[in-house]
Design a protein around this motif. Structure first.
Motif, mmCIF file in Angstrom:
data_model
loop_
_atom_site.group_PDB
_atom_site.id
_atom_site.type_symbol
_atom_site.label_atom_id
_atom_site.label_comp_id
_atom_site.label_asym_id
_atom_site.label_seq_id
_atom_site.Cartn_x
_atom_site.Cartn_y
_atom_site.Cartn_z
ATOM 1 N N LEU A 70 0.867 -1.173 0.000
ATOM 2 C CA LEU A 70 0.000 0.000 0.000
ATOM 3 C C LEU A 70 0.903 1.223 0.000
ATOM 4 N N ASP A 71 0.726 2.089 -0.983
ATOM 5 C CA ASP A 71 1.467 3.352 -1.033
ATOM 6 C C ASP A 71 0.437 4.464 -1.018
ATOM 7 N N TYR A 72 0.263 5.103 0.135
ATOM 8 C CA TYR A 72 -0.724 6.164 0.258
ATOM 9 C C TYR A 72 -0.078 7.544 0.277
ATOM 10 N N VAL A 123 -6.606 1.691 -13.095
ATOM 11 C CA VAL A 123 -6.546 3.102 -12.717
ATOM 12 C C VAL A 123 -7.989 3.548 -12.507
ATOM 13 N N SER A 124 -8.227 4.322 -11.465
ATOM 14 C CA SER A 124 -9.582 4.807 -11.208
ATOM 15 C C SER A 124 -9.519 6.090 -10.377
ATOM 16 N N TYR A 125 -10.572 6.871 -10.485
ATOM 17 C CA TYR A 125 -10.713 8.065 -9.644
ATOM 18 C C TYR A 125 -11.398 7.673 -8.345
ATOM 19 N N TRP A 126 -11.062 8.386 -7.261
ATOM 20 C CA TRP A 126 -11.794 8.237 -6.010
ATOM 21 C C TRP A 126 -12.231 9.619 -5.537
ATOM 22 N N VAL A 139 -20.591 16.684 2.700
ATOM 23 C CA VAL A 139 -19.740 17.601 1.944
ATOM 24 C C VAL A 139 -18.661 16.808 1.200
ATOM 25 N N PHE A 140 -18.365 17.286 0.020
ATOM 26 C CA PHE A 140 -17.275 16.726 -0.773
ATOM 27 C C PHE A 140 -15.990 17.284 -0.188
ATOM 28 N N ASP A 141 -15.052 16.411 0.187
ATOM 29 C CA ASP A 141 -13.846 16.941 0.825
ATOM 30 C C ASP A 141 -12.546 16.275 0.403
ATOM 31 N N GLY A 142 -12.545 15.535 -0.703
ATOM 32 C CA GLY A 142 -11.284 14.971 -1.165
ATOM 33 C C GLY A 142 -11.455 14.206 -2.458
ATOM 34 N N PHE A 143 -10.361 14.133 -3.227
ATOM 35 C CA PHE A 143 -10.378 13.357 -4.460
ATOM 36 C C PHE A 143 -8.958 13.037 -4.868
ATOM 37 N N GLY A 144 -8.849 12.056 -5.728
ATOM 38 C CA GLY A 144 -7.558 11.640 -6.259
ATOM 39 C C GLY A 144 -7.761 10.461 -7.185
ATOM 40 N N HIS A 145 -6.728 9.648 -7.320
ATOM 41 C CA HIS A 145 -6.881 8.436 -8.123
ATOM 42 C C HIS A 145 -6.030 7.309 -7.552
ATOM 43 N N TYR A 146 -6.396 6.092 -7.947
ATOM 44 C CA TYR A 146 -5.658 4.890 -7.575
ATOM 45 C C TYR A 146 -4.930 4.366 -8.799
ATOM 46 N N GLU A 147 -3.758 3.791 -8.580
ATOM 47 C CA GLU A 147 -3.054 3.007 -9.588
ATOM 48 C C GLU A 147 -2.803 1.647 -8.958
ATOM 49 N N ASP A 148 -3.387 0.612 -9.561
ATOM 50 C CA ASP A 148 -3.407 -0.718 -8.959
ATOM 51 C C ASP A 148 -2.687 -1.757 -9.792
ATOM 52 N N GLN A 149 -2.048 -2.688 -9.093
ATOM 53 C CA GLN A 149 -1.536 -3.925 -9.669
ATOM 54 C C GLN A 149 -2.248 -5.036 -8.914
ATOM 55 N N MET A 150 -2.766 -6.014 -9.654
ATOM 56 C CA MET A 150 -3.540 -7.083 -9.040
ATOM 57 C C MET A 150 -3.129 -8.438 -9.603
ATOM 58 N N VAL A 151 -3.435 -9.462 -8.841
ATOM 59 C CA VAL A 151 -3.161 -10.836 -9.269
ATOM 60 C C VAL A 151 -4.365 -11.691 -8.890
ATOM 61 N N LYS A 152 -4.618 -12.694 -9.709
ATOM 62 C CA LYS A 152 -5.678 -13.645 -9.409
ATOM 63 C C LYS A 152 -5.021 -14.871 -8.788
ATOM 64 N N ALA A 153 -5.273 -15.089 -7.495
ATOM 65 C CA ALA A 153 -4.672 -16.199 -6.759
ATOM 66 C C ALA A 153 -5.796 -17.092 -6.236
ATOM 67 N N LEU A 158 -6.740 -10.041 -6.006
ATOM 68 C CA LEU A 158 -6.204 -9.317 -4.850
ATOM 69 C C LEU A 158 -5.253 -8.229 -5.339
ATOM 70 N N PHE A 159 -5.103 -7.190 -4.534
ATOM 71 C CA PHE A 159 -4.106 -6.159 -4.845
ATOM 72 C C PHE A 159 -2.715 -6.674 -4.507
ATOM 73 N N THR A 160 -1.778 -6.513 -5.429
ATOM 74 C CA THR A 160 -0.373 -6.704 -5.089
ATOM 75 C C THR A 160 0.223 -5.347 -4.733
ATOM 76 N N LYS A 161 -0.324 -4.290 -5.343
ATOM 77 C CA LYS A 161 0.084 -2.930 -4.985
ATOM 78 C C LYS A 161 -1.060 -1.974 -5.294
ATOM 79 N N ARG A 162 -1.322 -1.084 -4.357
ATOM 80 C CA ARG A 162 -2.275 0.001 -4.562
ATOM 81 C C ARG A 162 -1.575 1.292 -4.197
ATOM 82 N N LYS A 163 -1.457 2.187 -5.184
ATOM 83 C CA LYS A 163 -0.859 3.508 -4.969
ATOM 84 C C LYS A 163 -1.989 4.525 -4.973
ATOM 85 N N ILE A 164 -2.050 5.322 -3.920
ATOM 86 C CA ILE A 164 -3.115 6.302 -3.760
ATOM 87 C C ILE A 164 -2.553 7.701 -3.972
ATOM 88 N N PHE A 165 -3.163 8.432 -4.883
ATOM 89 C CA PHE A 165 -2.840 9.840 -5.083
ATOM 90 C C PHE A 165 -3.980 10.653 -4.492
#
Length: 182
Positions: A70-72, A123-126, A139-153, A158-165
């Protein structure tokens, strides 16, 4: 011209063997469609957000591989135990006498998913909404995007890496460069 015939017992045996081989092959190599994988990945993303919003560290870490990252914005947090520790320490909204408990909700949109076999990138917006105010007005109080790496196990994404901007924090904001959606 001579007509050839195949003995009935031989033909029946060949048909049974062919059927058995085809059946074993179909069972040994389960194949999912892009639509099935995408639906499962979107479910993964939703479970992640429900776990975050309802303060469930166990469910949250279950969305990562055991060695997931997790990289936040403050660097990589590696492994389920370390991720759980970070999430468990996140504050809940403060209680205010006379008011119902405040709540916060994340939403996800503009989801782009690229699946290659048992690996995927996304990749997705949050967006974040909360009602931590005296009127309990959303109230709306934040936004950014995710960049994800996933694997099917074992049949489960599952996420192998989730980077949060997070565009509300300079140190976590997207710094530009390539389009994250490829």
């Amino acid at each position: 011209m001579r007509k050839m015939t195949v003995p009935l017992a031989f033909a029946a045996t060949a048909a049974l063997i062919t059927g058995a081989v085809m059946s074993m092959h179909a069972q040994a190599v389960p194949v999912s469609s892009y639509a099935e994988d995408r639906a499962a990945i979107e479910d993964l993303q939703a479970r992640y957000l429900f776990a975050l919003d309802f303060h469930d560290p166990d469910l949250y870490v279950s969305t990562f591989t055991p060695d997931g990252v997790l990289d936040y914005g403050s660097g990589d947090v590696k492994g389920r135990a370390a991720i759980k520790d970070v999430i468990a320490k996140m504050p809940s909204p403060a209680t205010t006498p006379g008011l119902r408990a405040a709540a916060a909700r994340h939403n996800i949109s503009n989801i782009v998913i690229k699946v290659e076999g048992n690996k995927a990138a996304g990749v997705s917006y949050w967006f974040h909404y909360s009602n931590d105010n005296p009127q309990r007005r959303g109230v709306f109080d934040g936004f950014g995007h995710y960049e994800d790496q996933m694997v099917k196990a074992n049949g489960k994404w599952l996420f192998t890496k989730r980077k949060i901007f997070n565009e509300g924090r300079d140190e976590w904001a997207y710094k530009g460069g390539k389009n994250p959606a490829w």
